[in-house]
Write a protein that holds these residues in place. Structure first.
Motif, PDB file in Angstrom:
ATOM      1  N   GLY A   4       0.861  -1.224  -0.488  1.00 21.32           N
ATOM      2  CA  GLY A   4      -0.047  -0.052  -0.175  1.00 21.32           C
ATOM      3  C   GLY A   4       0.691   0.868   0.239  1.00 21.32           C
ATOM      4  N   GLU A   5       2.244   0.882   0.371  1.00 16.65           N
ATOM      5  CA  GLU A   5       2.802   2.510   1.101  1.00 16.65           C
ATOM      6  C   GLU A   5       3.427   2.835  -0.116  1.00 16.65           C
ATOM      7  OE1 GLU A   5       6.328   4.613   3.398  1.00 16.65           O
ATOM      8  OE2 GLU A   5       5.519   2.363   3.905  1.00 16.65           O
ATOM      9  N   LEU A   6       4.224   1.815  -0.670  1.00 11.06           N
ATOM     10  CA  LEU A   6       4.089   1.667  -2.505  1.00 11.06           C
ATOM     11  C   LEU A   6       3.478   2.088  -3.668  1.00 11.06           C
ATOM     12  CD1 LEU A   6       7.325   0.697  -3.759  1.00 11.06           C
ATOM     13  CD2 LEU A   6       6.016  -1.452  -4.405  1.00 11.06           C
ATOM     14  N   ALA A   7       2.480   1.426  -3.580  1.00 15.14           N
ATOM     15  CA  ALA A   7       1.452   2.244  -4.175  1.00 15.14           C
ATOM     16  C   ALA A   7       1.506   3.907  -4.197  1.00 15.14           C
ATOM     17  CB  ALA A   7       0.210   1.350  -4.177  1.00 15.14           C
ATOM     18  N   ARG A   8       0.756   4.203  -2.850  1.00 19.92           N
ATOM     19  CA  ARG A   8       0.935   5.720  -2.636  1.00 19.92           C
ATOM     20  C   ARG A   8       1.845   6.477  -3.290  1.00 19.92           C
ATOM     21  NH1 ARG A   8      -1.643   3.675   1.247  1.00 19.92           N
ATOM     22  NH2 ARG A   8       0.133   3.871   3.447  1.00 19.92           N
ATOM     23  N   LEU A   9       2.975   5.944  -2.770  1.00 23.18           N
ATOM     24  CA  LEU A   9       5.211   6.863  -3.708  1.00 23.18           C
ATOM     25  C   LEU A   9       4.956   6.157  -4.994  1.00 23.18           C
ATOM     26  CD1 LEU A   9       7.283   4.659  -0.642  1.00 23.18           C
ATOM     27  CD2 LEU A   9       6.450   7.611  -1.193  1.00 23.18           C
ATOM     28  N   THR A  10       4.095   5.958  -5.645  1.00 20.08           N
ATOM     29  CA  THR A  10       4.755   5.564  -6.967  1.00 20.08           C
ATOM     30  C   THR A  10       3.165   5.977  -8.214  1.00 20.08           C
ATOM     31  OG1 THR A  10       4.682   2.993  -6.918  1.00 20.08           O
ATOM     32  CG2 THR A  10       6.644   4.096  -6.679  1.00 20.08           C
ATOM     33  N   GLY A  11       2.160   5.895  -7.213  1.00 22.10           N
ATOM     34  CA  GLY A  11       1.250   6.218  -8.013  1.00 22.10           C
ATOM     35  C   GLY A  11       0.651   4.682  -9.009  1.00 22.10           C
ATOM     36  N   VAL A  12       1.405   3.914  -8.509  1.00 23.82           N
ATOM     37  CA  VAL A  12       0.938   2.559  -9.516  1.00 23.82           C
ATOM     38  C   VAL A  12      -0.200   1.447  -8.126  1.00 23.82           C
ATOM     39  CG1 VAL A  12       1.981   0.560 -10.467  1.00 23.82           C
ATOM     40  CG2 VAL A  12       2.933   2.575 -10.556  1.00 23.82           C
ATOM     41  N   TYR A  19       0.588  -7.081 -10.648  1.00 17.22           N
ATOM     42  CA  TYR A  19       0.946  -8.505 -11.899  1.00 17.22           C
ATOM     43  C   TYR A  19       2.606  -7.675 -12.497  1.00 17.22           C
ATOM     44  CZ  TYR A  19       0.633  -7.888 -16.564  1.00 17.22           C
ATOM     45  OH  TYR A  19       0.610  -8.240 -18.281  1.00 17.22           O
ATOM     46  N   TYR A  20       3.005  -6.850 -11.784  1.00 21.17           N
ATOM     47  CA  TYR A  20       4.190  -6.520 -12.317  1.00 21.17           C
ATOM     48  C   TYR A  20       5.686  -7.622 -11.521  1.00 21.17           C
ATOM     49  CZ  TYR A  20       3.387  -1.588 -13.881  1.00 21.17           C
ATOM     50  OH  TYR A  20       2.472  -0.807 -14.349  1.00 21.17           O
ATOM     51  N   GLU A  21       4.967  -7.771 -10.295  1.00 18.85           N
ATOM     52  CA  GLU A  21       5.240  -9.303 -10.299  1.00 18.85           C
ATOM     53  C   GLU A  21       5.241 -11.087 -10.302  1.00 18.85           C
ATOM     54  OE1 GLU A  21       6.309 -11.395  -5.470  1.00 18.85           O
ATOM     55  OE2 GLU A  21       4.782  -9.779  -5.635  1.00 18.85           O
ATOM     56  N   HIS A  22       4.041 -10.889 -10.993  1.00 23.41           N
ATOM     57  CA  HIS A  22       3.679 -11.980 -11.378  1.00 23.41           C
ATOM     58  C   HIS A  22       4.377 -12.162 -12.531  1.00 23.41           C
ATOM     59  CE1 HIS A  22       1.654 -15.295 -13.202  1.00 23.41           C
ATOM     60  NE2 HIS A  22       1.642 -14.219 -13.804  1.00 23.41           N
ATOM     61  N   GLU A  23       4.849 -11.080 -13.414  1.00 20.06           N
ATOM     62  CA  GLU A  23       5.904 -10.577 -14.503  1.00 20.06           C
ATOM     63  C   GLU A  23       6.979 -10.878 -14.168  1.00 20.06           C
ATOM     64  OE1 GLU A  23       4.120 -11.620 -17.884  1.00 20.06           O
ATOM     65  OE2 GLU A  23       2.712 -11.329 -16.727  1.00 20.06           O
ATOM     66  N   LEU A  52       7.585   3.074 -18.628  1.00 18.94           N
ATOM     67  CA  LEU A  52       7.818   2.878 -19.367  1.00 18.94           C
ATOM     68  C   LEU A  52       6.066   2.015 -20.377  1.00 18.94           C
ATOM     69  CD1 LEU A  52      11.304   0.374 -18.688  1.00 18.94           C
ATOM     70  CD2 LEU A  52      10.734   2.326 -20.254  1.00 18.94           C
ATOM     71  N   SER A  53       5.999   1.702 -19.343  1.00 23.56           N
ATOM     72  CA  SER A  53       3.697   1.510 -19.528  1.00 23.56           C
ATOM     73  C   SER A  53       3.318   3.107 -20.379  1.00 23.56           C
ATOM     74  CB  SER A  53       3.136   1.219 -18.607  1.00 23.56           C
ATOM     75  OG  SER A  53       2.253   0.254 -18.695  1.00 23.56           O
ATOM     76  N   ALA A  54       2.915   4.322 -19.958  1.00 24.72           N
ATOM     77  CA  ALA A  54       2.865   4.919 -20.240  1.00 24.72           C
ATOM     78  C   ALA A  54       3.494   5.708 -21.750  1.00 24.72           C
ATOM     79  CB  ALA A  54       3.312   6.283 -19.361  1.00 24.72           C
ATOM     80  N   ALA A  55       4.879   5.064 -21.952  1.00 27.91           N
ATOM     81  CA  ALA A  55       4.756   5.284 -23.022  1.00 27.91           C
ATOM     82  C   ALA A  55       4.644   4.399 -24.180  1.00 27.91           C
ATOM     83  CB  ALA A  55       6.513   5.836 -23.173  1.00 27.91           C
ATOM     84  N   GLY A  56       3.901   3.618 -23.518  1.00 25.28           N
ATOM     85  CA  GLY A  56       3.303   2.997 -24.499  1.00 25.28           C
ATOM     86  C   GLY A  56       4.125   1.198 -24.533  1.00 25.28           C
ATOM     87  N   LEU A  57       5.083   0.905 -24.082  1.00 24.51           N
ATOM     88  CA  LEU A  57       5.287   0.019 -24.337  1.00 24.51           C
ATOM     89  C   LEU A  57       5.277  -1.292 -23.675  1.00 24.51           C
ATOM     90  CD1 LEU A  57       8.937   0.703 -23.498  1.00 24.51           C
ATOM     91  CD2 LEU A  57       8.475   0.502 -25.857  1.00 24.51           C
ATOM     92  N   LYS A  58       5.141  -2.025 -24.681  1.00 24.43           N
ATOM     93  CA  LYS A  58       4.397  -3.716 -23.460  1.00 24.43           C
ATOM     94  C   LYS A  58       6.020  -4.435 -22.062  1.00 24.43           C
ATOM     95  CE  LYS A  58       2.134  -4.630 -27.981  1.00 24.43           C
ATOM     96  NZ  LYS A  58       1.880  -5.837 -29.247  1.00 24.43           N
ATOM     97  N   ILE A  59       5.035  -5.250 -21.899  1.00 25.30           N
ATOM     98  CA  ILE A  59       5.277  -5.699 -20.476  1.00 25.30           C
ATOM     99  C   ILE A  59       6.753  -6.957 -21.165  1.00 25.30           C
ATOM    100  CG2 ILE A  59       5.647  -7.642 -19.130  1.00 25.30           C
ATOM    101  CD1 ILE A  59       4.493  -4.955 -18.006  1.00 25.30           C
ATOM    102  N   SER A  60       6.316  -7.096 -22.661  1.00 22.16           N
ATOM    103  CA  SER A  60       7.638  -7.633 -22.607  1.00 22.16           C
ATOM    104  C   SER A  60       8.839  -6.945 -22.945  1.00 22.16           C
ATOM    105  CB  SER A  60       7.523  -8.909 -24.161  1.00 22.16           C
ATOM    106  OG  SER A  60       6.684  -7.789 -25.298  1.00 22.16           O
ATOM    107  N   SER A  61       8.415  -5.703 -23.750  1.00 27.27           N
ATOM    108  CA  SER A  61       9.693  -4.698 -24.316  1.00 27.27           C
ATOM    109  C   SER A  61       9.774  -4.272 -22.633  1.00 27.27           C
ATOM    110  CB  SER A  61       9.332  -3.822 -25.060  1.00 27.27           C
ATOM    111  OG  SER A  61       8.621  -3.853 -25.742  1.00 27.27           O
TER     112      SER A  61
END
Length: 122
Positions: A4-12, A19-23, A52-61
């Motif tokens: 929760g704290e990481l989410a607040r700090l990063t806006g993610v 999901y990022y951990e799963h990937e 990178l995601s906001a720039a439109g890059l896919k997870i694989s990239s």
């Protein structure tokens, strides 16, 4: 820190962090009771992933680019491959920009015709 704290700090969102951990993009430590324990490396990584995601890059990239933008030097340094990937992304963006420019011209002509009560051009 907890998720929760990481989410607040990063806006993610917490969901996206999981999901990022799963990937395999984030690897938080675990407490004895199994809770994720994020540190400053994960803060930096989550912010870079978000950019990178906001720039439109896919997870694989993003998976390929992340070690490069974090300044890590993995055993197999993927940054050479990243150059080719980024060149491809720039070419795709250039194509999309040309297509959007043409679409904008068509819409502007239609708007002009509507504004001036002219026959709509085809």
């Amino acid at each position: 820190m907890r998720i929760g704290e990481l989410a607040r700090l990063t806006g993610v969102s917490e969901r996206m962090l999981r999901y990022y951990e799963h990937e395999g993009l984030l690897s938080p430590k675990r407490t004895d009771s199994g809770y994720r324990d994020y540190g400053s490396e994960e803060v930096d990584a989550a912010q870079r992933i978000r950019m990178l995601s906001a720039a439109g890059l896919k997870i694989s990239s993003i998976r390929l680019l992340l070690p490069c933008v974090l300044g890590k030097k993995p055993v197999f340094h993927p940054c050479v491959q990243a150059r080719a990937l980024l060149r491809d992304e720039v070419e795709k963006l250039d194509t999309r920009l040309r297509e959007l420019s043409e679409t904008r011209k068509v819409v502007a002509r239609l708007l002009n015709a509507v504004d001036t009560n002219e026959t709509l051009p085809l």
